[in-house]
Design an enzyme around this catalytic site. Sequence first.
Site, PDB file in Angstrom:
ATOM      1  N   GLY A 101       0.841  -1.192   0.000  1.00  0.00           N
ATOM      2  CA  GLY A 101       0.000   0.000   0.000  1.00  0.00           C
ATOM      3  C   GLY A 101       0.873   1.238   0.000  1.00  0.00           C
ATOM      4  O   GLY A 101       2.051   1.181   0.387  1.00  0.00           O
ATOM      5  N   GLN A 118       3.271   9.863   1.382  1.00  0.00           N
ATOM      6  CA  GLN A 118       4.531   9.129   1.335  1.00  0.00           C
ATOM      7  C   GLN A 118       5.360   9.447   0.094  1.00  0.00           C
ATOM      8  O   GLN A 118       6.538   9.077   0.029  1.00  0.00           O
ATOM      9  CB  GLN A 118       4.270   7.613   1.387  1.00  0.00           C
ATOM     10  CG  GLN A 118       3.718   7.152   2.724  1.00  0.00           C
ATOM     11  CD  GLN A 118       3.560   5.650   2.733  1.00  0.00           C
ATOM     12  OE1 GLN A 118       2.578   5.110   2.250  1.00  0.00           O
ATOM     13  NE2 GLN A 118       4.555   4.948   3.259  1.00  0.00           N
ATOM     14  N   CYS A 139       6.516  -0.186   7.240  1.00  0.00           N
ATOM     15  CA  CYS A 139       6.144   0.980   6.457  1.00  0.00           C
ATOM     16  C   CYS A 139       7.322   1.417   5.595  1.00  0.00           C
ATOM     17  O   CYS A 139       8.454   1.484   6.088  1.00  0.00           O
ATOM     18  CB  CYS A 139       5.741   2.111   7.412  1.00  0.00           C
ATOM     19  SG  CYS A 139       5.194   3.589   6.567  1.00  0.00           S
ATOM     20  N   LEU A 140       7.042   1.709   4.337  1.00  0.00           N
ATOM     21  CA  LEU A 140       8.102   2.173   3.437  1.00  0.00           C
ATOM     22  C   LEU A 140       8.732   3.469   3.941  1.00  0.00           C
ATOM     23  O   LEU A 140       9.896   3.745   3.648  1.00  0.00           O
ATOM     24  CB  LEU A 140       7.539   2.389   2.024  1.00  0.00           C
ATOM     25  CG  LEU A 140       7.077   1.127   1.286  1.00  0.00           C
ATOM     26  CD1 LEU A 140       6.334   1.500   0.015  1.00  0.00           C
ATOM     27  CD2 LEU A 140       8.254   0.211   0.973  1.00  0.00           C
ATOM     28  N   HIS A 186      -3.870   1.175   8.004  1.00  0.00           N
ATOM     29  CA  HIS A 186      -2.511   1.744   8.013  1.00  0.00           C
ATOM     30  C   HIS A 186      -2.421   2.912   7.019  1.00  0.00           C
ATOM     31  O   HIS A 186      -1.905   3.983   7.348  1.00  0.00           O
ATOM     32  CB  HIS A 186      -1.519   0.626   7.663  1.00  0.00           C
ATOM     33  CG  HIS A 186      -0.083   1.053   7.564  1.00  0.00           C
ATOM     34  ND1 HIS A 186       0.893   0.595   8.419  1.00  0.00           N
ATOM     35  CD2 HIS A 186       0.533   1.888   6.689  1.00  0.00           C
ATOM     36  CE1 HIS A 186       2.058   1.156   8.083  1.00  0.00           C
ATOM     37  NE2 HIS A 186       1.867   1.932   7.028  1.00  0.00           N
ATOM     38  N   GLU A 187      -2.952   2.701   5.807  1.00  0.00           N
ATOM     39  CA  GLU A 187      -2.855   3.742   4.768  1.00  0.00           C
ATOM     40  C   GLU A 187      -3.738   4.949   5.088  1.00  0.00           C
ATOM     41  O   GLU A 187      -3.333   6.090   4.874  1.00  0.00           O
ATOM     42  CB  GLU A 187      -3.238   3.172   3.396  1.00  0.00           C
ATOM     43  CG  GLU A 187      -2.355   2.042   2.903  1.00  0.00           C
ATOM     44  CD  GLU A 187      -0.877   2.338   2.956  1.00  0.00           C
ATOM     45  OE1 GLU A 187      -0.484   3.521   2.881  1.00  0.00           O
ATOM     46  OE2 GLU A 187      -0.107   1.382   3.109  1.00  0.00           O
ATOM     47  N   HIS A 242      -2.152   7.283   7.381  1.00  0.00           N
ATOM     48  CA  HIS A 242      -1.179   8.192   6.748  1.00  0.00           C
ATOM     49  C   HIS A 242      -1.851   9.514   6.337  1.00  0.00           C
ATOM     50  O   HIS A 242      -1.219  10.567   6.375  1.00  0.00           O
ATOM     51  CB  HIS A 242      -0.580   7.557   5.485  1.00  0.00           C
ATOM     52  CG  HIS A 242       0.622   6.690   5.745  1.00  0.00           C
ATOM     53  ND1 HIS A 242       1.777   7.168   6.316  1.00  0.00           N
ATOM     54  CD2 HIS A 242       0.851   5.374   5.484  1.00  0.00           C
ATOM     55  CE1 HIS A 242       2.661   6.179   6.402  1.00  0.00           C
ATOM     56  NE2 HIS A 242       2.129   5.082   5.909  1.00  0.00           N
TER      57      HIS A 242
HETATM   58 ZN    ZN Z   1       3.054   3.270   5.884  1.00  0.00          ZN
END
Ligand code: ZN
Length: 172
Positions: A47, A52, A90-91, A132-133, A136
């Site tokens: 995701g 991000q 997480c990226l 999670h997304e 963000h």
């Molecule tokens: Zn993340």
Amino acid sequence: MAQLRTIILDGDPILREQAIEVRRFSSALHKLLDDMKFTMYHENGVGLAAPQIGVSKQLVVIDDREGGFVELVNPQIIEAKGCEEGVEFCLSVPGRGGRVLRAAQIKVKAQDRFGKPFTLNVSGQRARVFQHEIDHLQGKLFTDVMTEEFFGESGEEPEDRGKRGTGAKERD
Ligand code: ZN
């Protein structure tokens, strides 16, 4: 053609902003969503949220490998049931993992890239990725809500797991 975007890392203030609601469903929006999809797959993520890649807009792309690819514009969780603990990566927070409690089942209201509204019911791991997304978009990271840091089953460092390739696909 879709372009690879740079992933913004924890510490950048854009990850802490409330993302702005999308009102124009233009070709520029479609290009942005295409870039997000391309970048998510390139980074082997499940995701990606627009902040991000440094864009403070309410946009999310998800492909958890089981439920398939979906784009969410202005997503909102309108129902949540149950509670499950799981490990998240997480990226934007490389080298770390954490245990996070999430709702087991959620109902999400969103729009597609043309502005058409839809709702989705998701559960389990897919519901975890959605939550999670969507976090963000509210300037929240999993590290804010984790119950404990995750160091792997045998106590190994997350970096080492990443190098072996396991766990990397779970980052989002
Ligand atoms: Zn993340």
